[in-house]
Motif scaffolding. Structure first.
Motif, PDB file in Angstrom:
ATOM      1  N   TYR A  83      -1.724   8.907  -2.228  1.00 37.29           N
ATOM      2  CA  TYR A  83      -1.784   7.693  -1.417  1.00 37.29           C
ATOM      3  C   TYR A  83      -2.996   6.849  -1.808  1.00 37.29           C
ATOM      4  O   TYR A  83      -4.004   7.372  -2.271  1.00 37.29           O
ATOM      5  N   GLY A 114       2.007  -4.945   2.092  1.00 35.29           N
ATOM      6  CA  GLY A 114       2.893  -6.079   2.309  1.00 35.29           C
ATOM      7  C   GLY A 114       3.303  -6.733   1.004  1.00 35.29           C
ATOM      8  O   GLY A 114       4.278  -7.469   0.957  1.00 35.29           O
ATOM      9  N   LYS A 115       2.535  -6.494  -0.038  1.00 31.76           N
ATOM     10  CA  LYS A 115       2.862  -7.095  -1.340  1.00 31.76           C
ATOM     11  C   LYS A 115       3.213  -6.030  -2.365  1.00 31.76           C
ATOM     12  O   LYS A 115       4.108  -6.202  -3.176  1.00 31.76           O
ATOM     13  N   GLY A 116       2.461  -4.944  -2.358  1.00 35.34           N
ATOM     14  CA  GLY A 116       2.762  -3.874  -3.298  1.00 35.34           C
ATOM     15  C   GLY A 116       1.540  -3.442  -4.093  1.00 35.34           C
ATOM     16  O   GLY A 116       0.406  -3.695  -3.680  1.00 35.34           O
ATOM     17  N   ARG A 168       5.623   1.603 -11.595  1.00 39.19           N
ATOM     18  CA  ARG A 168       5.732   1.677 -10.153  1.00 39.19           C
ATOM     19  C   ARG A 168       4.826   2.767  -9.600  1.00 39.19           C
ATOM     20  O   ARG A 168       4.079   2.560  -8.669  1.00 39.19           O
ATOM     21  N   LEU A 207       6.875   5.541   2.365  1.00 36.84           N
ATOM     22  CA  LEU A 207       5.681   6.182   1.807  1.00 36.84           C
ATOM     23  C   LEU A 207       4.464   5.921   2.686  1.00 36.84           C
ATOM     24  O   LEU A 207       3.630   6.788   2.886  1.00 36.84           O
ATOM     25  N   LEU A 208       4.387   4.676   3.157  1.00 29.93           N
ATOM     26  CA  LEU A 208       3.234   4.267   3.958  1.00 29.93           C
ATOM     27  C   LEU A 208       3.731   3.326   5.038  1.00 29.93           C
ATOM     28  O   LEU A 208       4.692   2.608   4.841  1.00 29.93           O
ATOM     29  N   PHE A 221       2.086   0.222   7.584  1.00 26.62           N
ATOM     30  CA  PHE A 221       0.855  -0.562   7.707  1.00 26.62           C
ATOM     31  C   PHE A 221       1.062  -1.775   8.586  1.00 26.62           C
ATOM     32  O   PHE A 221       2.188  -2.188   8.856  1.00 26.62           O
ATOM     33  N   ILE A 273      -6.066  -0.159   7.148  1.00 25.49           N
ATOM     34  CA  ILE A 273      -5.754   0.979   6.287  1.00 25.49           C
ATOM     35  C   ILE A 273      -4.373   1.545   6.635  1.00 25.49           C
ATOM     36  O   ILE A 273      -4.105   1.873   7.781  1.00 25.49           O
ATOM     37  N   PRO A 304      -0.106   7.185   5.802  1.00 28.92           N
ATOM     38  CA  PRO A 304       0.926   7.837   4.981  1.00 28.92           C
ATOM     39  C   PRO A 304       2.084   8.337   5.840  1.00 28.92           C
ATOM     40  O   PRO A 304       1.883   8.742   6.987  1.00 28.92           O
ATOM     41  N   CYS A 305       3.302   8.278   5.306  1.00 31.67           N
ATOM     42  CA  CYS A 305       4.465   8.835   6.002  1.00 31.67           C
ATOM     43  C   CYS A 305       4.936  10.044   5.208  1.00 31.67           C
ATOM     44  O   CYS A 305       4.976   9.992   3.990  1.00 31.67           O
ATOM     45  N   LEU A 306       5.279  11.099   5.890  1.00 32.45           N
ATOM     46  CA  LEU A 306       5.896  12.234   5.194  1.00 32.45           C
ATOM     47  C   LEU A 306       7.231  12.524   5.855  1.00 32.45           C
ATOM     48  O   LEU A 306       7.364  12.382   7.068  1.00 32.45           O
ATOM     49  N   HIS A 343       6.610  14.072  -1.317  1.00 32.99           N
ATOM     50  CA  HIS A 343       7.820  13.766  -0.564  1.00 32.99           C
ATOM     51  C   HIS A 343       8.996  14.619  -1.025  1.00 32.99           C
ATOM     52  O   HIS A 343       9.713  15.205  -0.215  1.00 32.99           O
ATOM     53  N   VAL A 380       9.548   0.775  -5.929  1.00 31.94           N
ATOM     54  CA  VAL A 380       8.750   0.792  -4.706  1.00 31.94           C
ATOM     55  C   VAL A 380       8.707  -0.622  -4.165  1.00 31.94           C
ATOM     56  O   VAL A 380       8.499  -1.569  -4.926  1.00 31.94           O
ATOM     57  N   GLN A 381       8.971  -0.781  -2.891  1.00 38.23           N
ATOM     58  CA  GLN A 381       8.992  -2.107  -2.281  1.00 38.23           C
ATOM     59  C   GLN A 381       8.183  -2.100  -0.995  1.00 38.23           C
ATOM     60  O   GLN A 381       8.228  -1.121  -0.247  1.00 38.23           O
ATOM     61  N   ASP A 382       7.473  -3.180  -0.751  1.00 41.93           N
ATOM     62  CA  ASP A 382       6.825  -3.357   0.543  1.00 41.93           C
ATOM     63  C   ASP A 382       7.733  -4.217   1.409  1.00 41.93           C
ATOM     64  O   ASP A 382       8.119  -5.301   0.994  1.00 41.93           O
ATOM     65  N   GLU A 383       8.086  -3.707   2.568  1.00 46.09           N
ATOM     66  CA  GLU A 383       8.949  -4.470   3.464  1.00 46.09           C
ATOM     67  C   GLU A 383       8.163  -4.815   4.711  1.00 46.09           C
ATOM     68  O   GLU A 383       7.605  -3.934   5.365  1.00 46.09           O
ATOM     69  N   VAL A 384       8.125  -6.082   5.024  1.00 44.65           N
ATOM     70  CA  VAL A 384       7.349  -6.521   6.178  1.00 44.65           C
ATOM     71  C   VAL A 384       8.276  -7.206   7.168  1.00 44.65           C
ATOM     72  O   VAL A 384       9.053  -8.076   6.805  1.00 44.65           O
ATOM     73  N   ARG A 389       5.924   0.699   3.106  1.00 46.10           N
ATOM     74  CA  ARG A 389       6.134   0.772   1.665  1.00 46.10           C
ATOM     75  C   ARG A 389       7.215   1.819   1.456  1.00 46.10           C
ATOM     76  O   ARG A 389       7.065   2.954   1.906  1.00 46.10           O
ATOM     77  N   VAL A 390       8.326   1.430   0.844  1.00 49.86           N
ATOM     78  CA  VAL A 390       9.429   2.373   0.664  1.00 49.86           C
ATOM     79  C   VAL A 390       9.703   2.611  -0.812  1.00 49.86           C
ATOM     80  O   VAL A 390       9.477   1.758  -1.655  1.00 49.86           O
TER      81      VAL A 390
END
Lengths: 271, 325, 322
Positions: free
Chosen positions: A2, A49-51, A236, B60-61, B63, B70, B73-75, B105, B239-243, B250-251
């Motif tokens: 992480y 939020g961005k990556g 990635r 994964l995370l 936020f 900060i 983390p997700c498990l 994971h 990996v993508q950040d979804e807001v 973060r998935v």
């Protein structure tokens, strides 16, 4: 793995076009992971939020800050450029292999950099200057399109004053107030680089610079095993899992980003 | 030692397995779903069990979408039992596990998922043995079940598998053991291991990469993600950040090396710009890069790619062409 | 041999000998009778590989962008010729670049409609009858029992655009072109939403086979691949899946020629063409417009007439309380 929280302690705009900013980071917790790393390694800078994006570590181990000089080009780097000093971002690493510096011991070393690709070579140079005794003659050849696009200008000045470093700065075309060399990196290399015997060359720059520099190094007697390049590919994970960055069987994130020319010649041209 | 359960008692075993309501079974032709009283052990589900190890969305995370906060983390949590697993699918998980050796994971999911395999009738598109996969070995499985007439012959393969044996099961008699052994031997007798991929271990990489056949074989390919998404061994991810509003995650999600964007740099440069380059990369990974590193191909011969490819591309044609280099 | 296969091979040989084209984009024998495979045939000898697609619903023009610098011929049924007309009108290719052999279309077949699919060694089509040869026996089906849904809804099985046309009889134009849509229109909006979620949105794995199999989905970068801004999430989240399918359908409004390539390509057999058919129906009922019937008439979105129905605009006004 992480991201670890890191604070942006200082931001410096490096180039006149404003596209490259240096971020001086400090980890919030004394994480062991960044205590030791090799110049040439990289880390994932993370903006929630961005990556994440992979950026070469421009500071040498032991320096006060972890330094990342970032070219604004994509989603994440754009977001990074908008952040103010004091912001906490994520830092994941150190990743990749880095330069095999112990293998260079006793040899002359020439660092050849073009444009903003100097970052990890800065880390290497600082390391080498700190461990001067272990190495032979050190040469830096650094070129940019114009003086405004050279990074680390203050440092370049102080390096020019050093006796234990041969430094050649060059720009592509004449410019007002420029006192250094004029000409493309490959041409300068041909004039000033040491002979290839008992020497290694570390080359980082735009593809066209690399393309024309490599034959010159080979002409100077550098063996493909003694020429090192740092590859970039989209990645990635940085951990050898997601496979985005593969160059044939090799993963830039895990087996690289540093490869010798000899290794690269055995790989398909996927970079 | 093997155990025997009358087939009519299968449902009570499934109810026992589902006591924590975490049983997953093949739901018919599409894939695996939560157990709802029915289980399909005929035919091949179109989707493998890969999604329970490399899910379509793996957080994964998490936020707050404010710079400076900060992330947490997700498990993955929760145990699962998957019944009716195809032995080839389980083998595929073991192939991925070698690469994901240190991935928290994946390993967490591996630890928390019990796999109960069932030997199915071989279908026309199956070629597991050609890839060196022996379903009777039960690699990656905790229990292996062989349906035979009106009984289920059950072989526990791990300690945790042993704990999940049906209450009503009894020890197999010598005759029943023989039934199992006969089925296994008659299967193994017809098994055919393809010499093609064995041969590829010795083929040089660059001549294979540069071989002219890629052009013709990749021509019909649409560069869609069917083969990679249906493949039980393909493991690339994005990996993508979804807001949404002030919160984000973060998935990690499956990606396909067939897509143009997969290798595209932020600058626009793309080291695998052509459809041919992407097509080649997939097969080179399966039958050269992975093979060289781990000694086995990254393919278990489930045949799903061949079944589902809208362009009629067949893995065998490619393997054959590669074998001829 | 299938009589159409015979005709296609004969014509292909002739074209390659006489030089109307240097190559032919056609289906060739694939790994199984259900999986013919597209290839670029360049010599009369190779023409022996050509087959009538039978069970493949893939629109061959999908591969057109891969063909460069070679005058190519194509066998065009009704929907393929209409695709071509749309592509030409949208300036994706020049009419002269392609030699078109019209094929009156008997309709293509859906492998999912074969009851308990046996291990089939060979398939033969003779007009109205389809023969399946298995190890033991030959089974006979009637063509109409196995026709793809798309073909059952086809109003233009005969080619609309060609340089020459093969002899033969095409399917009777459908009298129920919108039956699948009408079935859904009978439902309440909640029931329709449920259908959409259950049949398409939730199972979709976002492999983009539908998009990549569509010859009219030719954007160099699809909206789902944009990252700045990112219009739609990339996972299988239902909202993102919904957005993907709806926007793709809208991008094809007034353009889709009902070839059903998307539906045929879907690895999960989802009824994707229904979405397109709804928009085909709207275009037809509101503007008496059907895509790709000729090269002259303007594209639907290139025309405006004061008499065009505009009730949807009025509805929108009411809703915003204007």
């Amino acid at each position: 793995m992480y991201p670890l929280p890191a604070r942006i302690e200082k931001i410096a705009v490096e180039t006149e076009d404003g596209l490259i900013k240096s971020f001086y980071l400090k980890l919030l917790d004394k994480a062991k992971s960044f205590e030791r790393y090799r110049p040439g390694q990289f880390a994932m800078l993370s903006v929630p939020g961005k990556g994440e994006c992979p950026i070469g570590i421009a500071s040498a181990p032991g320096e006060k800050y972890l330094l990342f000089s970032v070219y604004r080009t994509g989603l994440v780097t754009d977001a990074l450029h908008r952040l103010p000093e004091g912001t906490i971002i994520g830092l994941r690493g150190p990743l990749g292999n880095g330069y095999p510096l112990e293998r260079f011991k006793g040899k002359n070393i020439v660092l050849i950099a073009g444009g903003f690709a100097i970052t990890t070579l800065r880390a290497t140079l600082v390391y080498l200057l700190n461990n001067q005794a272990d190495y032979g003659e050190i040469t830096l050849i650094y070129g940019a399109r114009n003086p405004g696009l050279l990074l680390y200008k203050e440092e370049l000045k102080s390096w020019q004053e050093r006796k234990d470093l041969k430094i050649y700065l060059t720009i592509d075309r004449e410019a007002p107030h420029w006192e250094g060399l004029v000409g493309f990196v490959p041409q300068i290399t041909e004039k000033v680089a040491p002979q290839g015997k008992n020497a290694v060359a570390l080359v980082c720059g735009p593809p066209v610079m690399i393309k024309f520099t490599l034959p010159i190094l080979e002409k100077l007697g550098f063996r493909p095993e003694d020429i090192y390049l740092s590859l970039e590919n989209r990645m990635r994970c940085g951990l050898g899992l997601c496979r985005h960055c593969n160059v044939g069987p090799a993963l830039v994130c895990k087996d690289g980003p540093v490869f010798s020319l000899a290794e690269i010649k055995r790989l398909p041209p996927e970079y | 030692m093997r155990w025997v359960l009358p087939r009519k008692d299968l449902e009570s075993w499934l109810v026992f397995l589902n006591r924590d309501e975490n049983l997953i079974v093949p739901d018919g032709s599409q894939g695996f779903l939560k157990y709802q009283g029915k289980v399909f052990l005929e035919g091949k589900p179109r989707l493998s069990i890969k999604e329970f190890f490399l899910p379509w969305r793996e957080p994964l995370l998490s936020f707050e979408a404010i710079p400076g906060v900060i992330p947490t983390p997700c498990l993955p949590t929760g145990k699962k039992i998957i019944f009716g697993v195809l032995p080839c699918d389980a083998k595929a998980i073991t192939l991925i596990a070698r690469v994901y050796e240190k991935d928290l994971h994946f390993q967490e999911r591996l630890r928390n998922t019990v796999l109960i395999g069932v030997i199915r009738k071989k279908e026309e598109s199956c070629f597991c043995t050609a890839m060196g996969v022996d379903p009777f070995k039960g690699e990656g499985l905790d229990i292996l079940v062989l349906p035979k007439d009106d009984i289920l012959l059950i072989e526990p393969l791990t300690p945790r598998g042993k704990e999940l044996l049906p209450e009503g099961a009894r020890e197999a008699s010598t005759e029943e053991e023989n039934l199992y052994n006969e089925a296994m031997e008659s299967f193994r007798k017809t098994a055919f291991v393809s010499p093609l991929w064995e041969k590829l271990k010795k083929t040089e990489l660059l001549p294979l990469y540069e071989a002219p056949f890629w052009e013709e074989l990749s021509f019909p390919c649409l560069n869609c993600g069917v083969c990679t998404y249906l493949c039980p061994t393909c493991y690339c991810f994005d990996v993508q950040d979804e807001v949404v509003g002030a919160k984000g995650i973060r998935v990690r999600l499956p990606d396909s090396c067939m897509f143009l964007l997969y290798s595209q740099h932020a600058s626009g440069h793309n080291p695998r710009k052509t459809p041919l380059a992407r097509f080649r990369n997939r097969f080179m990974h399966k039958f050269k890069y992975y093979l060289d590193e781990y000694g086995e191909p990254l393919c278990v011969g489930c045949g799903r790619c061949n079944d589902a490819c809208p362009a009629g591309i067949n893995l065998w044609d490619i393997l054959k062409a590669m074998g001829e280099v | 041999m299938n009589s159409l296969t015979f005709k296609l091979r004969e014509k292909a040989r002739q074209i390659l000998k006489e030089g109307q084209a240097e190559a032919i984009l056609a289906f060739t024998e694939g790994p199984t009778p259900f999986k013919p495979r597209l290839a670029l045939i360049k010599s009369p000898e190779e023409a022996e590989r050509i087959v009538w697609p039978g069970f493949s619903g893939l629109n061959p023009l999908t591969l057109w962008p891969k063909i460069k610098d070679i005058k190519t011929a194509i066998f065009a049924t009704g929907c393929i010729s209409r695709t071509l007309a749309v592509l030409i009108k949208e300036k994706q290719l020049e009419r002269e670049e392609i030699y078109v052999v019209g094929v009156p279309c008997p309709g293509l077949l859906d492998p999912q409609k074969i009851p308990d699919k046996p291990e089939i060694k060979k398939i033969d089509e003779k007009e109205e009858k389809i023969f399946f040869e298995t190890q033991k026996e030959t089974k006979v089906f009637l063509r109409r029992e196995l026709l793809r849904e798309t073909c059952l809804s086809c109003r233009h099985p005969s080619p609309t655009l060609y340089d020459e046309i093969l002899e033969g009889e095409s399917l009777t134009p459908s009298k129920i072109p919108f039956s699948r849509v009408e079935e859904l229109e009978k439902l309440s909006s909640e029931e329709r939403a449920y259908w959409f979620f259950e049949k398409i949105v939730s199972p979709c794995i976002r492999c983009y086979a539908c998009r990549n199999a569509c010859p009219l989905c030719y954007c160099p970068q699809c909206f789902v691949d944009d990252s700045r801004p990112q219009w739609v999430g990339k996972t299988r989240d239902p909202i993102d899946n919904l957005l993907y399918h709806l926007v793709r359908a809208f991008h094809l409004a007034g353009r889709c020629v009902n070839c059903g390539s998307c539906e045929a390509a879907c690895p999960l057999g989802l009824p994707l063409q229904v979405l397109n058919q709804k928009l085909i129906k709207e275009a037809f009922e509101n503007f008496t417009y059907e895509a790709g019937l000729d090269l002259e008439s303007p594209l639907l979105f290139d025309t405006y007439d004061e008499k065009d129905p505009d009730d949807f605009i009025v509805t929108a006004k009411r809703k915003t309380g204007g």
